[in-house]
Design a protein around this motif. Structure first.
Motif, PDB file in Angstrom:
ATOM      1  N   CYS A 214      18.088  19.050 -25.923  1.00 57.86           N
ATOM      2  CA  CYS A 214      17.329  20.042 -26.692  1.00 57.86           C
ATOM      3  C   CYS A 214      16.252  19.366 -27.542  1.00 57.86           C
ATOM      4  O   CYS A 214      16.315  18.182 -27.868  1.00 57.86           O
ATOM      5  N   GLY A 215      15.258  20.164 -27.924  1.00 55.64           N
ATOM      6  CA  GLY A 215      14.260  19.724 -28.898  1.00 55.64           C
ATOM      7  C   GLY A 215      13.544  18.457 -28.511  1.00 55.64           C
ATOM      8  O   GLY A 215      12.983  18.335 -27.414  1.00 55.64           O
ATOM      9  N   ASP A 216      13.558  17.470 -29.428  1.00 54.74           N
ATOM     10  CA  ASP A 216      12.830  16.222 -29.188  1.00 54.74           C
ATOM     11  C   ASP A 216      13.469  15.357 -28.110  1.00 54.74           C
ATOM     12  O   ASP A 216      12.907  14.327 -27.715  1.00 54.74           O
ATOM     13  N   MET A 217      14.621  15.785 -27.594  1.00 58.93           N
ATOM     14  CA  MET A 217      15.258  15.054 -26.503  1.00 58.93           C
ATOM     15  C   MET A 217      14.744  15.514 -25.135  1.00 58.93           C
ATOM     16  O   MET A 217      15.015  14.870 -24.118  1.00 58.93           O
ATOM     17  N   ALA A 218      14.015  16.623 -25.106  1.00 56.36           N
ATOM     18  CA  ALA A 218      13.571  17.212 -23.841  1.00 56.36           C
ATOM     19  C   ALA A 218      12.779  16.245 -22.955  1.00 56.36           C
ATOM     20  O   ALA A 218      12.971  16.227 -21.729  1.00 56.36           O
ATOM     21  N   PRO A 219      11.862  15.435 -23.518  1.00 54.96           N
ATOM     22  CA  PRO A 219      11.088  14.550 -22.632  1.00 54.96           C
ATOM     23  C   PRO A 219      11.933  13.518 -21.891  1.00 54.96           C
ATOM     24  O   PRO A 219      11.449  12.908 -20.929  1.00 54.96           O
ATOM     25  N   PHE A 220      13.178  13.333 -22.307  1.00 53.24           N
ATOM     26  CA  PHE A 220      14.019  12.292 -21.716  1.00 53.24           C
ATOM     27  C   PHE A 220      15.086  12.862 -20.779  1.00 53.24           C
ATOM     28  O   PHE A 220      15.978  12.138 -20.354  1.00 53.24           O
ATOM     29  N   ARG A 221      14.957  14.144 -20.450  1.00 58.29           N
ATOM     30  CA  ARG A 221      15.878  14.745 -19.490  1.00 58.29           C
ATOM     31  C   ARG A 221      15.529  14.278 -18.071  1.00 58.29           C
ATOM     32  O   ARG A 221      14.366  14.111 -17.721  1.00 58.29           O
ATOM     33  N   SER A 222      16.558  14.127 -17.271  1.00 61.56           N
ATOM     34  CA  SER A 222      16.335  13.785 -15.861  1.00 61.56           C
ATOM     35  C   SER A 222      15.935  15.036 -15.092  1.00 61.56           C
ATOM     36  O   SER A 222      16.193  16.166 -15.526  1.00 61.56           O
ATOM     37  N   GLU A 223      15.324  14.833 -13.922  1.00 59.01           N
ATOM     38  CA  GLU A 223      14.976  15.976 -13.077  1.00 59.01           C
ATOM     39  C   GLU A 223      16.224  16.755 -12.664  1.00 59.01           C
ATOM     40  O   GLU A 223      16.208  17.979 -12.583  1.00 59.01           O
ATOM     41  N   ARG A 224      17.301  16.036 -12.444  1.00 57.92           N
ATOM     42  CA  ARG A 224      18.565  16.693 -12.079  1.00 57.92           C
ATOM     43  C   ARG A 224      19.058  17.584 -13.222  1.00 57.92           C
ATOM     44  O   ARG A 224      19.508  18.707 -12.990  1.00 57.92           O
ATOM     45  N   ALA A 225      18.981  17.079 -14.448  1.00 60.21           N
ATOM     46  CA  ALA A 225      19.429  17.864 -15.603  1.00 60.21           C
ATOM     47  C   ALA A 225      18.549  19.093 -15.803  1.00 60.21           C
ATOM     48  O   ALA A 225      19.043  20.180 -16.138  1.00 60.21           O
ATOM     49  N   ILE A 226      17.250  18.931 -15.611  1.00 59.79           N
ATOM     50  CA  ILE A 226      16.335  20.067 -15.762  1.00 59.79           C
ATOM     51  C   ILE A 226      16.665  21.148 -14.740  1.00 59.79           C
ATOM     52  O   ILE A 226      16.710  22.341 -15.060  1.00 59.79           O
ATOM     53  N   ALA A 227      16.926  20.729 -13.505  1.00 60.30           N
ATOM     54  CA  ALA A 227      17.237  21.696 -12.460  1.00 60.30           C
ATOM     55  C   ALA A 227      18.541  22.438 -12.741  1.00 60.30           C
ATOM     56  O   ALA A 227      18.662  23.640 -12.491  1.00 60.30           O
ATOM     57  N   ALA A 228      19.522  21.707 -13.277  1.00 59.11           N
ATOM     58  CA  ALA A 228      20.844  22.301 -13.485  1.00 59.11           C
ATOM     59  C   ALA A 228      20.938  23.094 -14.771  1.00 59.11           C
ATOM     60  O   ALA A 228      21.544  24.172 -14.818  1.00 59.11           O
ATOM     61  N   PHE A 229      20.355  22.578 -15.857  1.00 62.69           N
ATOM     62  CA  PHE A 229      20.581  23.155 -17.182  1.00 62.69           C
ATOM     63  C   PHE A 229      19.304  23.427 -17.963  1.00 62.69           C
ATOM     64  O   PHE A 229      19.371  23.840 -19.127  1.00 62.69           O
ATOM     65  N   GLY A 230      18.149  23.214 -17.355  1.00 60.43           N
ATOM     66  CA  GLY A 230      16.897  23.271 -18.106  1.00 60.43           C
ATOM     67  C   GLY A 230      16.676  24.576 -18.838  1.00 60.43           C
ATOM     68  O   GLY A 230      16.317  24.590 -20.030  1.00 60.43           O
ATOM     69  N   ALA A 231      16.888  25.705 -18.169  1.00 58.10           N
ATOM     70  CA  ALA A 231      16.632  26.995 -18.812  1.00 58.10           C
ATOM     71  C   ALA A 231      17.587  27.242 -19.967  1.00 58.10           C
ATOM     72  O   ALA A 231      17.193  27.772 -21.022  1.00 58.10           O
ATOM     73  N   THR A 232      18.839  26.841 -19.796  1.00 58.61           N
ATOM     74  CA  THR A 232      19.831  27.003 -20.870  1.00 58.61           C
ATOM     75  C   THR A 232      19.475  26.138 -22.066  1.00 58.61           C
ATOM     76  O   THR A 232      19.529  26.589 -23.220  1.00 58.61           O
ATOM     77  N   VAL A 233      19.120  24.889 -21.804  1.00 58.42           N
ATOM     78  CA  VAL A 233      18.761  23.971 -22.889  1.00 58.42           C
ATOM     79  C   VAL A 233      17.512  24.469 -23.609  1.00 58.42           C
ATOM     80  O   VAL A 233      17.422  24.399 -24.853  1.00 58.42           O
ATOM     81  N   ASP A 234      16.547  25.006 -22.886  1.00 61.71           N
ATOM     82  CA  ASP A 234      15.352  25.544 -23.526  1.00 61.71           C
ATOM     83  C   ASP A 234      15.690  26.737 -24.420  1.00 61.71           C
ATOM     84  O   ASP A 234      15.108  26.904 -25.501  1.00 61.71           O
ATOM     85  N   ALA A 235      16.637  27.575 -23.980  1.00 63.48           N
ATOM     86  CA  ALA A 235      17.068  28.704 -24.808  1.00 63.48           C
ATOM     87  C   ALA A 235      17.739  28.209 -26.081  1.00 63.48           C
ATOM     88  O   ALA A 235      17.501  28.752 -27.177  1.00 63.48           O
ATOM     89  N   LYS A 236      18.553  27.185 -25.967  1.00 63.88           N
ATOM     90  CA  LYS A 236      19.189  26.605 -27.151  1.00 63.88           C
ATOM     91  C   LYS A 236      18.139  26.018 -28.094  1.00 63.88           C
ATOM     92  O   LYS A 236      18.266  26.113 -29.322  1.00 63.88           O
ATOM     93  N   THR A 237      17.107  25.398 -27.515  1.00 58.90           N
ATOM     94  CA  THR A 237      16.043  24.818 -28.344  1.00 58.90           C
ATOM     95  C   THR A 237      15.332  25.898 -29.153  1.00 58.90           C
ATOM     96  O   THR A 237      15.020  25.704 -30.336  1.00 58.90           O
ATOM     97  N   ARG A 238      15.067  27.034 -28.528  1.00 53.64           N
ATOM     98  CA  ARG A 238      14.413  28.121 -29.270  1.00 53.64           C
ATOM     99  C   ARG A 238      15.286  28.593 -30.427  1.00 53.64           C
ATOM    100  O   ARG A 238      14.777  28.920 -31.520  1.00 53.64           O
ATOM    101  N   ALA A 239      16.599  28.623 -30.214  1.00 52.83           N
ATOM    102  CA  ALA A 239      17.502  28.994 -31.303  1.00 52.83           C
ATOM    103  C   ALA A 239      17.524  27.913 -32.386  1.00 52.83           C
ATOM    104  O   ALA A 239      17.576  28.229 -33.581  1.00 52.83           O
ATOM    105  N   GLU A 240      17.489  26.638 -31.983  1.00 53.28           N
ATOM    106  CA  GLU A 240      17.395  25.561 -32.966  1.00 53.28           C
ATOM    107  C   GLU A 240      16.160  25.736 -33.841  1.00 53.28           C
ATOM    108  O   GLU A 240      16.216  25.595 -35.076  1.00 53.28           O
TER     109      GLU A 240
END
Length: 229
Positions: free
Chosen positions: A114-140
């Motif tokens: 989430c947040g400032d950690m987003a640039p360091f996500r792997s492509e695999r993580a983005i594909a699997a959890f990217g939308a969920t993590v982005d939703a959590k970031t908006r709540a953060e």
């Protein structure tokens, strides 16, 4: 410690936290969805209120009877049947109700990436959890505006093994790793007991599973409360 209201206590980190708090004789209230099992929590002395985090009215009602100085922890996530992210909308409802109640100690459990950690996500993580993590970031982001004193904890991959007592917090945005749910709960207990964590954001991993390109520098929590599984 202060009374605590937990959202997401029916399972996972929230359940582990409720158990640990009760074993320290902290008054615990948990909001559970209608129909969610509550016998285990009730047996531990947890006060149960029923409601849906997607309902602003239900969430506001969960605060009834609690002091303004109570602590609040949210671990909720998921999607509604029509695809709306509880990670975002449900948590924003909780955040707004907590702010209206005058809550200052709010701990939000999100995830690594989430947040400032987003640039360091792997492509695999983005594909699997990217939308969920982005939703959590908006709540953060909403939480930081509504309750600047809140603390955010971003666990790595969650495991259900017994706690090790080896959970660590770090500010490193490139941190990856795994951590047991019991250990996340223990870190939350210690964070709530340490004013130095106010307004801060941390990643949380097991010290023996921490992975980063940077030197690993754990945040030194003041409290050394005994581990309770």
């Amino acid at each position: 410690m202060r009374p605590i209201l937990i959202f997401g206590a029916s399972r996972g980190v929230g359940l582990a936290l409720a158990r640990q708090m009760r074993r320290r004789d902290v008054p615990v209230t948990a909001m559970l969805r209608p129909g969610s099992a509550s016998d285990e929590l009730a047996a531990d002395g947890v006060r149960i209120v029923r409601g849906d985090a997607m309902s602003r009215e239900d969430v506001a009602a969960a605060f009834a009877g609690l002091p303004t100085g109570c602590d609040v922890v949210s671990t909720i996530g998921g999607r509604t049947p029509d695809g709306i992210f509880v990670d975002e909308v449900g948590n924003i409802n909780i955040i707004d109700a907590a702010a209206a109640h005058g809550v200052q100690r709010f701990v939000f459990v999100t995830s690594i990436g989430c947040g400032d950690m987003a640039p360091f996500r792997s492509e695999r993580a983005i594909a699997a959890f990217g939308a969920t993590v982005d939703a959590k970031t908006r709540a953060e982001d909403h939480l930081r505006r509504a309750i600047p004193s809140a603390t955010i904890i971003r666990p790595g991959g969650l495991r259900s093994d017994p706690g090790t007592g080896r959970g660590i917090l770090t500010h490193d945005p490139e941190m990856h790793g795994f951590i047991n749910r019991d250990d996340v709960a223990e870190l939350i207990v210690r964070m709530l007991d340490d004013p130095a964590t106010i307004g801060q954001t941390f990643a949380a991993v097991d010290a023996d599973n921490a992975q980063s390109v940077n030197p690993i520098r754990p945040f030194e929590l003041r409290s050394a409360l005994p581990f309770v599984s």
